[in-house]
Design an enzyme around this catalytic site. Structure first.
Site, mmCIF file in Angstrom:
data_model
loop_
_atom_site.group_PDB
_atom_site.id
_atom_site.type_symbol
_atom_site.label_atom_id
_atom_site.label_comp_id
_atom_site.label_asym_id
_atom_site.label_seq_id
_atom_site.Cartn_x
_atom_site.Cartn_y
_atom_site.Cartn_z
ATOM 1 N N GLU A 153 44.101 55.415 -12.595
ATOM 2 C CA GLU A 153 43.435 55.120 -13.746
ATOM 3 C C GLU A 153 42.579 53.759 -13.737
ATOM 4 O O GLU A 153 42.916 52.889 -14.414
ATOM 5 C CB GLU A 153 44.144 55.369 -14.980
ATOM 6 C CG GLU A 153 44.702 56.837 -15.086
ATOM 7 C CD GLU A 153 45.355 57.114 -16.341
ATOM 8 O OE1 GLU A 153 45.034 58.107 -16.958
ATOM 9 O OE2 GLU A 153 46.037 56.097 -16.861
ATOM 10 N N GLU A 263 45.555 64.446 -14.191
ATOM 11 C CA GLU A 263 46.448 64.487 -15.110
ATOM 12 C C GLU A 263 46.069 65.120 -16.303
ATOM 13 O O GLU A 263 45.200 64.948 -16.768
ATOM 14 C CB GLU A 263 46.777 63.027 -15.498
ATOM 15 C CG GLU A 263 47.428 62.176 -14.278
ATOM 16 C CD GLU A 263 47.670 60.623 -14.876
ATOM 17 O OE1 GLU A 263 48.061 60.625 -16.172
ATOM 18 O OE2 GLU A 263 47.710 59.624 -13.799
#
EC number: 3.2.1.89
Length: 350
Positions: A153, A263
């Protein structure tokens, strides 16, 4: 049922399991087992969780790796043990290098202890040598690796402060170094290299990051193979499937990379969500059936744009059922008796 049994096997295969990667992140598994957790399959029988997943259509497992965690959680040794089990279960291994001693996400990208925070040349070499060592360790243990993510991320950069978004030239160099650590490793088949940003539905954020980091000239398009995104519908009402589809379409066409959702989760209980759910998902119930519906619609979205995979984040982390969200339970396992929910079977249809 009768009609499907008369179809040629090749046609039956083509009408299901269209995604290349039907995955789950089960990084917490060894910690859960050490605390006494034992999982039960849909028949109520105790079985290793990776086997339950494999038997229900999962074909790839994502694992987070921390560099030097204080208690050893998610370090290289931990992940090698888990990956051997994953491989023995017939699934591929996807290594998610956080490049930190702890959680790396948009709000936290701490440089590992002992790594440079003042000199980019030193830090770039440390990233290269670390990724090289991780991959070589897997090679020495005869564990194949399908995907390696350089950072986790990283919309706000990685390895702060040197790799913050104040220094996109440094971000580019760190990603380039990490990619070449993978490419130069002794793994017999070079893993696909992936970069991963959160808020996959936000095309403007995705575009700004990739345009800016590639404009430096240090990071080359040939340095990576895949673009991964997080897609959590419970963090922003703007996180519609429609927006995700637009973003993934643009990512693939603009940068020429295969795209996947690395995710995602859907709740079975969410009594007081902190944020409104996206409008085009509001009809999906918070239940195991809802998990199946959500993942089916997400898979349809991926297939519409030529995407290649979905990874459900931590479906069996029974000691953390909310998975960091405001929803009480996002698991595919009943945290009370450790029996998997019916939604676990959805992977075979993705």
């Amino acid at each position: 049922m009768i009609l499907s049994s008369l179809l040629p096997l090749s046609l039956v295969t083509l009408t299901s399991a269209a995604l290349t990667y039907r995955g789950a992140d089960i990084s917490s598994l060894l910690i859960e087992e050490d605390s006494g957790v034992a999982y039960k399959n849909l028949n109520g029988e105790t079985q290793a969780f990776e086997l339950i997943l494999a038997n229900n259509g999962v074909n790839s497992i994502r694992q987070r790796i921390w560099v030097n965690p204080s208690d050893g959680s998610y370090n290289l040794e931990y992940n090698l043990e888990l990956a051997k089990r994953v491989q023995d279960a017939g699934m591929s291994v996807y290594l998610d290098l956080h490049l930190s001693d702890t959680w790396a996400d948009p709000g936290d990208q701490a440089t590992p202890s002992g790594w440079s925070t003042t000199d980019i040349d030193t830090l770039a070499w440390q990233v290269y040598n670390y990724t090289l060592d991780v991959c070589n360790t897997f090679a020495e243990n005869n564990v194949a690796v399908e995907i390696v993510s350089i950072g986790n991320e990283i919309r706000n950069g990685l390895l702060h402060p040197l790799g913050s978004t104040d220094h996109y030239d440094n971000i580019a160099r760190l990603l380039h170094s990490g990619a070449w650590g993978v490419k130069d490793s002794s793994l017999s088949t070079t893993p696909k290299i992936l970069f991963h940003l959160d808020n996959g539905w936000d095309w403007d954020a995705q575009k700004y990051f990739y345009d800016t980091v590639l404009a430096t000239g240090t990071l080359l398009s040939t340095d990576f193979d895949l673009i991964g995104v997080s897609y959590y519908p419970f963090y922003n009402a703007d996180a519609t499937l429609s927006s995700l589809k637009t973003s993934l379409t643009n990512l693939k066409s603009n940068y020429g990379k295969n795209v996947l959702v690395v995710e995602t989760d859907w709740p079975v209980q969410c009594s007081s969500p902190e944020y409104a759910f996206p409008s085009d998902l509001s009809s999906i119930p918070f239940s195991a059936d809802g998990q199946e519906t959500f993942l089916g619609r997400l898979a349809d979205t991926l297939e519409d744009v030529g995407g290649v995979g979905i990874y459900y984040w931590e479906p069996g982390w029974v000691d953390n059922a909310g998975l960091g969200s405001s929803c009480e339970d996002n698991l595919m396992v009943d945290w009370r008796d450790r029996t998997v929910r019916e939604s676990i079977s959805v992977f075979g249809d993705l």
